[in-house]
Write a protein that holds these residues in place. Sequence first.
Motif, PDB file in Angstrom:
ATOM      1  N   MET A   1       0.849  -1.171   0.000  1.00  0.00           N
ATOM      2  CA  MET A   1       0.000   0.000   0.000  1.00  0.00           C
ATOM      3  C   MET A   1       0.896   1.235   0.000  1.00  0.00           C
ATOM      4  N   ALA A   2       0.631   2.176  -0.860  1.00  0.00           N
ATOM      5  CA  ALA A   2       1.421   3.402  -0.930  1.00  0.00           C
ATOM      6  C   ALA A   2       1.319   4.165   0.383  1.00  0.00           C
ATOM      7  N   SER A   3       2.366   4.895   0.708  1.00  0.00           N
ATOM      8  CA  SER A   3       2.432   5.592   1.993  1.00  0.00           C
ATOM      9  C   SER A   3       1.306   6.594   2.188  1.00  0.00           C
ATOM     10  N   ARG A   4       1.001   7.379   1.168  1.00  0.00           N
ATOM     11  CA  ARG A   4      -0.072   8.371   1.294  1.00  0.00           C
ATOM     12  C   ARG A   4      -1.430   7.694   1.459  1.00  0.00           C
ATOM     13  N   HIS A   5      -1.634   6.604   0.743  1.00  0.00           N
ATOM     14  CA  HIS A   5      -2.902   5.885   0.877  1.00  0.00           C
ATOM     15  C   HIS A   5      -3.036   5.313   2.288  1.00  0.00           C
ATOM     16  N   LEU A   6      -1.967   4.765   2.811  1.00  0.00           N
ATOM     17  CA  LEU A   6      -1.980   4.260   4.183  1.00  0.00           C
ATOM     18  C   LEU A   6      -2.258   5.395   5.162  1.00  0.00           C
ATOM     19  N   ALA A   7      -1.641   6.538   4.948  1.00  0.00           N
ATOM     20  CA  ALA A   7      -1.874   7.696   5.818  1.00  0.00           C
ATOM     21  C   ALA A   7      -3.344   8.107   5.788  1.00  0.00           C
ATOM     22  N   ARG A   8      -3.939   8.116   4.596  1.00  0.00           N
ATOM     23  CA  ARG A   8      -5.363   8.467   4.487  1.00  0.00           C
ATOM     24  C   ARG A   8      -6.240   7.424   5.174  1.00  0.00           C
ATOM     25  N   SER A   9      -5.888   6.165   5.039  1.00  0.00           N
ATOM     26  CA  SER A   9      -6.664   5.099   5.684  1.00  0.00           C
ATOM     27  C   SER A   9      -6.623   5.236   7.202  1.00  0.00           C
ATOM     28  N   ILE A  10      -5.454   5.518   7.742  1.00  0.00           N
ATOM     29  CA  ILE A  10      -5.328   5.682   9.190  1.00  0.00           C
ATOM     30  C   ILE A  10      -6.054   6.951   9.644  1.00  0.00           C
ATOM     31  N   ALA A  11      -5.960   8.008   8.860  1.00  0.00           N
ATOM     32  CA  ALA A  11      -6.688   9.242   9.187  1.00  0.00           C
ATOM     33  C   ALA A  11      -8.192   8.975   9.195  1.00  0.00           C
ATOM     34  N   LEU A  12      -8.681   8.244   8.197  1.00  0.00           N
ATOM     35  CA  LEU A  12     -10.108   7.917   8.141  1.00  0.00           C
ATOM     36  C   LEU A  12     -10.523   7.093   9.358  1.00  0.00           C
ATOM     37  N   GLN A  13      -9.750   6.095   9.711  1.00  0.00           N
ATOM     38  CA  GLN A  13     -10.078   5.270  10.872  1.00  0.00           C
ATOM     39  C   GLN A  13     -10.118   6.113  12.139  1.00  0.00           C
ATOM     40  N   SER A  14      -9.226   7.073  12.237  1.00  0.00           N
ATOM     41  CA  SER A  14      -9.183   7.940  13.417  1.00  0.00           C
ATOM     42  C   SER A  14     -10.392   8.864  13.464  1.00  0.00           C
ATOM     43  N   LEU A  15     -10.739   9.458  12.325  1.00  0.00           N
ATOM     44  CA  LEU A  15     -11.922  10.312  12.266  1.00  0.00           C
ATOM     45  C   LEU A  15     -13.197   9.510  12.550  1.00  0.00           C
ATOM     46  N   TYR A  16     -13.240   8.293  12.047  1.00  0.00           N
ATOM     47  CA  TYR A  16     -14.382   7.407  12.288  1.00  0.00           C
ATOM     48  C   TYR A  16     -14.538   7.176  13.797  1.00  0.00           C
ATOM     49  N   GLU A  17     -13.453   6.802  14.453  1.00  0.00           N
ATOM     50  CA  GLU A  17     -13.511   6.536  15.895  1.00  0.00           C
ATOM     51  C   GLU A  17     -13.951   7.781  16.663  1.00  0.00           C
ATOM     52  N   TRP A  18     -13.369   8.899  16.330  1.00  0.00           N
ATOM     53  CA  TRP A  18     -13.701  10.167  16.987  1.00  0.00           C
ATOM     54  C   TRP A  18     -15.180  10.501  16.806  1.00  0.00           C
ATOM     55  N   ASP A  19     -15.683  10.346  15.596  1.00  0.00           N
ATOM     56  CA  ASP A  19     -17.088  10.626  15.289  1.00  0.00           C
ATOM     57  C   ASP A  19     -18.002   9.608  15.974  1.00  0.00           C
ATOM     58  N   PHE A  20     -17.581   8.345  16.012  1.00  0.00           N
ATOM     59  CA  PHE A  20     -18.378   7.279  16.635  1.00  0.00           C
ATOM     60  C   PHE A  20     -18.648   7.594  18.101  1.00  0.00           C
ATOM     61  N   TYR A  21     -17.654   8.119  18.780  1.00  0.00           N
ATOM     62  CA  TYR A  21     -17.794   8.473  20.198  1.00  0.00           C
ATOM     63  C   TYR A  21     -18.230   9.926  20.378  1.00  0.00           C
ATOM     64  N   ASN A  22     -18.995  10.421  19.415  1.00  0.00           N
ATOM     65  CA  ASN A  22     -19.591  11.764  19.473  1.00  0.00           C
ATOM     66  C   ASN A  22     -18.568  12.869  19.689  1.00  0.00           C
ATOM     67  N   ARG A  23     -17.393  12.698  19.120  1.00  0.00           N
ATOM     68  CA  ARG A  23     -16.344  13.705  19.139  1.00  0.00           C
ATOM     69  C   ARG A  23     -15.943  14.115  20.557  1.00  0.00           C
ATOM     70  N   GLN A  24     -16.051  13.176  21.488  1.00  0.00           N
ATOM     71  CA  GLN A  24     -15.718  13.449  22.886  1.00  0.00           C
ATOM     72  C   GLN A  24     -14.247  13.218  23.205  1.00  0.00           C
ATOM     73  N   ASN A  25     -13.572  12.382  22.447  1.00  0.00           N
ATOM     74  CA  ASN A  25     -12.179  12.038  22.737  1.00  0.00           C
ATOM     75  C   ASN A  25     -11.231  12.979  22.005  1.00  0.00           C
ATOM     76  N   ASP A  26      -9.995  13.003  22.451  1.00  0.00           N
ATOM     77  CA  ASP A  26      -8.959  13.849  21.855  1.00  0.00           C
ATOM     78  C   ASP A  26      -8.544  13.242  20.514  1.00  0.00           C
ATOM     79  N   LEU A  27      -8.889  13.916  19.446  1.00  0.00           N
ATOM     80  CA  LEU A  27      -8.639  13.401  18.100  1.00  0.00           C
ATOM     81  C   LEU A  27      -7.148  13.209  17.827  1.00  0.00           C
ATOM     82  N   MET A  28      -6.313  14.090  18.317  1.00  0.00           N
ATOM     83  CA  MET A  28      -4.878  13.957  18.049  1.00  0.00           C
ATOM     84  C   MET A  28      -4.289  12.760  18.792  1.00  0.00           C
ATOM     85  N   LYS A  29      -4.821  12.431  19.949  1.00  0.00           N
ATOM     86  CA  LYS A  29      -4.364  11.223  20.656  1.00  0.00           C
ATOM     87  C   LYS A  29      -4.802   9.975  19.887  1.00  0.00           C
TER      88      LYS A  29
END
Length: 149
Positions: A1-29
Motif C-alpha cells: 500500500m502506498a504511503s499516502r494511501h496508508l496515511a489516508r486510511s489511518i486518518a479515516l479510521q481515526s476520524l471514524y472513531e472520533w465521530d463514533f464516540y460523538n467527538r468526545q475524545n482527543d482526536l490527536m491522541k
Amino acid sequence: MASRHLARSIALQSLYEWDFYNRQNDLMKIIDRNLDTFGGVFDERDFARSLVKGVFDNLERLDKIIHSSAPERPINQLSLVDRNVLRMGLFELLYANKDEVPPKVAINEAIELAKNFGGASSGKFVNGVLGTVYKELQPPQPIEPQPEA
C-alpha cells in the motif's frame, strides 16, 4: 500500500472513531495511537496528522458544503464512513496544496477509501458529491459563438 494511501486510511479510521464516540475524545491522541498501531515506520505520519487536523479545524465549513452538495442526505444520517471520507476528500480538494495533492488525486483517493471501507454505493455517492464540488470550483468556460447556418 502506498504511503499516502496508508496515511489516508489511518486518518479515516481515526476520524471514524472520533465521530463514533460523538467527538468526545482527543482526536490527536487517537491519530497518534492509530499511527503507532497501524502505521509502523513510514514517512507520511505528518501527512496523516495534517489531514485529521485539517478536518477538525474546518469541520463546520466542510459539513455545510456536504449539506449543500447532498441536501437529500442529511449529514447526521450519512454513514460514519461516508461522512468522514467526504470530510477528508473535501479538505484535500479545497485546502490542500494543489501541487502536492492535485484535485483529481484527492477525489480518486476519497472514492477508493469509500469503496474499501464503506457500503456498496459509497464510492458512487462520494464521487457524486466531490465531483459536484470540483465542477463548482472550476472557472466558467466562455461560450464560443456558433456559426450561423
